[in-house]
Enzyme design. Structure first.
Site, PDB file in Angstrom:
ATOM      1  N   HIS A   8      85.104 119.849  94.570  1.00  0.00           N
ATOM      2  CA  HIS A   8      86.127 120.811  95.578  1.00  0.00           C
ATOM      3  C   HIS A   8      87.473 120.087  95.854  1.00  0.00           C
ATOM      4  O   HIS A   8      87.580 119.534  97.091  1.00  0.00           O
ATOM      5  CB  HIS A   8      85.355 121.216  96.651  1.00  0.00           C
ATOM      6  CG  HIS A   8      85.762 122.413  97.238  1.00  0.00           C
ATOM      7  ND1 HIS A   8      87.222 122.361  97.844  1.00  0.00           N
ATOM      8  CD2 HIS A   8      85.172 123.516  97.829  1.00  0.00           C
ATOM      9  CE1 HIS A   8      87.432 123.315  98.660  1.00  0.00           C
ATOM     10  NE2 HIS A   8      86.207 124.365  98.554  1.00  0.00           N
ATOM     11  N   GLU A  44      89.869 122.928  91.726  1.00  0.00           N
ATOM     12  CA  GLU A  44      88.503 122.538  91.574  1.00  0.00           C
ATOM     13  C   GLU A  44      87.820 122.664  90.302  1.00  0.00           C
ATOM     14  O   GLU A  44      87.718 124.157  90.065  1.00  0.00           O
ATOM     15  CB  GLU A  44      87.660 123.196  92.745  1.00  0.00           C
ATOM     16  CG  GLU A  44      88.307 123.253  94.294  1.00  0.00           C
ATOM     17  CD  GLU A  44      87.805 124.294  94.978  1.00  0.00           C
ATOM     18  OE1 GLU A  44      86.450 124.549  94.804  1.00  0.00           O
ATOM     19  OE2 GLU A  44      88.427 124.822  95.925  1.00  0.00           O
ATOM     20  N   ARG A  79      76.697 118.327  99.581  1.00  0.00           N
ATOM     21  CA  ARG A  79      77.802 117.827 100.187  1.00  0.00           C
ATOM     22  C   ARG A  79      77.682 117.359 101.530  1.00  0.00           C
ATOM     23  O   ARG A  79      78.286 116.716 102.280  1.00  0.00           O
ATOM     24  CB  ARG A  79      79.004 118.646 100.139  1.00  0.00           C
ATOM     25  CG  ARG A  79      78.486 119.833 100.942  1.00  0.00           C
ATOM     26  CD  ARG A  79      80.026 121.148 100.884  1.00  0.00           C
ATOM     27  NE  ARG A  79      79.569 122.111 101.534  1.00  0.00           N
ATOM     28  CZ  ARG A  79      80.433 122.892 102.231  1.00  0.00           C
ATOM     29  NH1 ARG A  79      81.808 122.494 102.002  1.00  0.00           N
ATOM     30  NH2 ARG A  79      80.241 123.827 102.941  1.00  0.00           N
ATOM     31  N   ASP A 136      92.579 132.248  96.846  1.00  0.00           N
ATOM     32  CA  ASP A 136      91.125 131.865  96.694  1.00  0.00           C
ATOM     33  C   ASP A 136      90.699 132.691  95.405  1.00  0.00           C
ATOM     34  O   ASP A 136      89.990 133.663  95.287  1.00  0.00           O
ATOM     35  CB  ASP A 136      90.215 132.475  97.829  1.00  0.00           C
ATOM     36  CG  ASP A 136      89.081 131.725  97.763  1.00  0.00           C
ATOM     37  OD1 ASP A 136      88.377 131.164  96.709  1.00  0.00           O
ATOM     38  OD2 ASP A 136      88.287 132.024  98.498  1.00  0.00           O
ATOM     39  N   ARG A 148      85.618 117.776 105.589  1.00  0.00           N
ATOM     40  CA  ARG A 148      86.899 118.566 105.118  1.00  0.00           C
ATOM     41  C   ARG A 148      88.155 117.868 104.617  1.00  0.00           C
ATOM     42  O   ARG A 148      88.925 117.309 105.274  1.00  0.00           O
ATOM     43  CB  ARG A 148      87.571 119.468 106.475  1.00  0.00           C
ATOM     44  CG  ARG A 148      88.667 120.256 106.316  1.00  0.00           C
ATOM     45  CD  ARG A 148      88.382 121.573 105.327  1.00  0.00           C
ATOM     46  NE  ARG A 148      87.680 122.341 106.114  1.00  0.00           N
ATOM     47  CZ  ARG A 148      86.916 123.609 105.712  1.00  0.00           C
ATOM     48  NH1 ARG A 148      87.168 123.844 104.357  1.00  0.00           N
ATOM     49  NH2 ARG A 148      86.058 124.331 106.484  1.00  0.00           N
TER      50      ARG A 148
END
EC number: 5.1.3.15
Length: 282
Positions: free
Chosen positions: A136, A240, A58, A181, A35
């Site tokens: 990201h 991102e 990832r 978002d 994270r």
């Protein structure tokens, strides 16, 4: 740069200030993703497909690439790491395509951070494949309410909080007062993130990545994320560079390249006027 996820988890300036956000609750081992820093979303961004969210790159162990392909010579870059990811037999069961994903992470002489991804279709069955992608990037900010983004004004976007419905952004710089978002579409090659309190501006330049995702979970959502502190949303912002709306398709033997260049400058150096003609160098 960690082999787990091929992920950059720290980037500092000359003063030793950490420029990327990593959660105090981040877990640095399988099976989850780390994270913070710069997770790589491949071969799927978000839920745009039937794989696990943000794909599997990832949370795989990458290898150091001992035989990287030559990249254009940039005499200013002295420090870099080359990593490579190829699918395991298990990966081929969930996404039946052979690929080579080469990542170069480089540091410029003024501390700029460069990420270059090269993805090649190595299928031997003649089949093309398509993917979506994002870097990201988690930026460390002083206080999310003191941050603005320039470069996304008047852009169309999908709002993931409203069922991916399409809207057009207003003409003002983005500021933050609640959860966000959004996937901004067909964005300019340069975006600025201005942190008023730290008097610091992040300048993000991108190539091969038309979209830009902006994410902050805000208060209520933060409490539902296990590897994220309840108050940490105040000190992070994800912007991102991505290819989401139009998936990238590669035939066997074809290669795609996507680049990200990050710089962090005192806001006094940053005029506030984005120059659309400034392109990636190197």
């Amino acid at each position: 740069v960690r082999l787990y996820g091929g992920q950059v988890t720290s980037w500092k300036n000359e003063q030793g200030d950490e420029l990327l956000f990593v959660s105090s609750k981040a877990i640095f081992k399988s099976p989850g993703a780390i994270r913070g820093g710069i997770p790589i979303c491949f071969p799927q961004f978000g839920t745009h497909g039937n794989l696990e969210k943000h794909g599997f790159a990832r949370n795989r162990l990458w290898l150091v690439d001992d035989n990287p392909p030559p990249l254009p010579v940039n005499s200013g870059i002295k420090t870099y790491a080359d990593l490579i990811l190829k699918p395991s037999e298990e990966d081929l069961k969930i996404w039946p395509h052979r690929f080579e994903f080469r990542l170069r992470v480089a540091l410029g002489p003024k501390g700029d951070l460069f990420l270059t991804s090269r993805i090649r279709n190595t299928n031997t069955d003649g089949k093309p494949f398509s993917f979506t992608f994002a870097y990201h990037t988690y930026f460390s900010v002083s206080d999310i309410s003191e941050v603005r983004i320039e470069g996304l004004e008047t852009m169309d976007y999908f709002d993931n909080l409203k069922g991916k419905e399409r809207f057009t952004e207003q003409g003002d710089a983005l500021v933050f007062e609640s959860e966000i978002d959004k996937v901004y579409l067909d964005t300019p090659p340069k975006i600025a993130i201005i942190d008023h309190e730290k008097k610091r501006t992040f300048v993000l330049r991108k190539d091969g990545l038309p979209d830009a995702v902006v994410w902050n979970p805000w208060e209520r959502r933060s409490k539902t994320i296990l590897d994220f502190g309840d108050e940490e949303y105040k000190h992070m912002l994800c912007v991102e560079p991505a290819a989401v709306e139009k998936p990238i398709t590669l035939k066997p033997g074809e290669e795609w390249k996507g680049r990200l260049e990050l710089s962090a400058v005192p806001s006094s150096y940053y005029s506030g006027q984005l120059d659309p003609d400034k392109v990636l160098h190197g």
